[in-house]
Design a protein around this motif. Sequence first.
Motif, PDB file in Angstrom:
ATOM      1  N   GLN A 178       1.676  17.705   4.196  1.00 22.05           N
ATOM      2  CA  GLN A 178       1.674  16.597   3.246  1.00 22.05           C
ATOM      3  C   GLN A 178       1.796  17.106   1.812  1.00 22.05           C
ATOM      4  OE1 GLN A 178      -2.042  14.823   4.536  1.00 22.05           O
ATOM      5  NE2 GLN A 178      -0.975  13.099   5.484  1.00 22.05           N
ATOM      6  N   PRO A 237       6.150   4.034   9.685  1.00 17.62           N
ATOM      7  CA  PRO A 237       5.209   4.683   8.756  1.00 17.62           C
ATOM      8  C   PRO A 237       4.143   5.526   9.442  1.00 17.62           C
ATOM      9  CG  PRO A 237       5.616   2.419   8.081  1.00 17.62           C
ATOM     10  CD  PRO A 237       6.258   2.580   9.427  1.00 17.62           C
ATOM     11  N   ASP A 238       3.529   5.015  10.498  1.00 17.71           N
ATOM     12  CA  ASP A 238       2.455   5.753  11.166  1.00 17.71           C
ATOM     13  C   ASP A 238       2.974   7.045  11.794  1.00 17.71           C
ATOM     14  OD1 ASP A 238       0.581   3.863  10.453  1.00 17.71           O
ATOM     15  OD2 ASP A 238       0.817   2.717  12.305  1.00 17.71           O
ATOM     16  N   VAL A 251       3.631   9.562   8.955  1.00 15.23           N
ATOM     17  CA  VAL A 251       2.368  10.111   8.445  1.00 15.23           C
ATOM     18  C   VAL A 251       1.809  11.138   9.421  1.00 15.23           C
ATOM     19  CG1 VAL A 251      -0.046   9.558   7.938  1.00 15.23           C
ATOM     20  CG2 VAL A 251       1.776   8.161   6.957  1.00 15.23           C
ATOM     21  N   GLU A 289      -0.059   9.980   3.121  1.00 16.77           N
ATOM     22  CA  GLU A 289      -0.439   8.582   3.319  1.00 16.77           C
ATOM     23  C   GLU A 289      -0.089   7.725   2.102  1.00 16.77           C
ATOM     24  OE1 GLU A 289      -2.508  11.228   3.669  1.00 16.77           O
ATOM     25  OE2 GLU A 289      -4.066  10.844   5.171  1.00 16.77           O
ATOM     26  N   MET A 343       3.373   6.068   2.080  1.00 22.16           N
ATOM     27  CA  MET A 343       3.759   5.232   3.217  1.00 22.16           C
ATOM     28  C   MET A 343       4.660   4.075   2.811  1.00 22.16           C
ATOM     29  SD  MET A 343       0.451   4.905   5.733  1.00 22.16           S
ATOM     30  CE  MET A 343       1.291   3.688   6.751  1.00 22.16           C
ATOM     31  N   THR A 349       7.664   2.006   4.690  1.00 20.00           N
ATOM     32  CA  THR A 349       7.506   0.567   4.903  1.00 20.00           C
ATOM     33  C   THR A 349       8.690  -0.200   4.336  1.00 20.00           C
ATOM     34  OG1 THR A 349       5.094   0.779   4.833  1.00 20.00           O
ATOM     35  CG2 THR A 349       6.014  -1.417   4.489  1.00 20.00           C
TER      36      THR A 349
END
Length: 271
Positions: free
Chosen positions: A55, A235-236, A239, A245, A248, A252
């Motif tokens: 990330q 998105p999930d 991530v 996060e 996101m 979306t």
Amino acid sequence: MSWWGKLAGGVFGFMLGGPLGALLGSVLGHNFDKGLAGLEKDSMGGSRAEQERIQSAFFTATFSVMGHLAKADGRVSPEEISQAKAIMAQMDLPPDMRRAAIELFNQGKRHDFPLDEVLQQFRRECRRRTTLIQMFLEIQIQAAWADGRMDTAEEQMLLHICRQLGIPEFLFRQLERMIRAQQAGGHGGNHQGSQGTTSGTPSLKDAYTMLGITRDASDAEVKKAYRRLMSQHHPDKLVAKGLPEEMMKVATRKTREIRKAYEAIKQARGF
């Protein structure tokens, strides 16, 4: 606590080294540049520490490379700076992350920015997470097209980025067409398909392009393209692969645009 909260608070459950660590460390005032010892020994098991490192790598590479891309033609115009800030605003980053993103953007503008080293480390960090690398490229293409055009220097740099990341040129061209259509449809542009367009609704021509298919595609091919793109931009799922996060909203927005394109085609075809 999120990866960003740990970095900002000086609580490190992971270590990002190399050029990406040096860039992020210079922004936050920490000494992250410890090299990449042990990186190749990590498994693909998706440990929390590994995900947090990915990330931070994604965030750092995204905004620093965006700054370098903005200077591809030799100078960064006030319009390009405004466009970069607009993209950050679209992501709805918290104020402290937005300040860091702006500073990374400025780092990318430096004449000694190590583009190839940054891209090579980013690719190593992501490893086989191809959908994450593709999302990174989509954001860079979106930034290049933010003013409604892409000049030759930007195109050549994007192609160089693709080569460094192992992305074939045909995929870059396809993504570029899709993003142009998304921007035209998402902003109620003047592009007209067979049914025209209304504000926020893509024309039929743009809808097909946004799904990466042609008008000749069968209904089954339309549905397959839609499901594939929705899965890639979920998105999930992104991530879980390492998309921060806080970013996101990028995914979306993408899924919303893809869904609008699919609905336009469904209505036209009556299925």
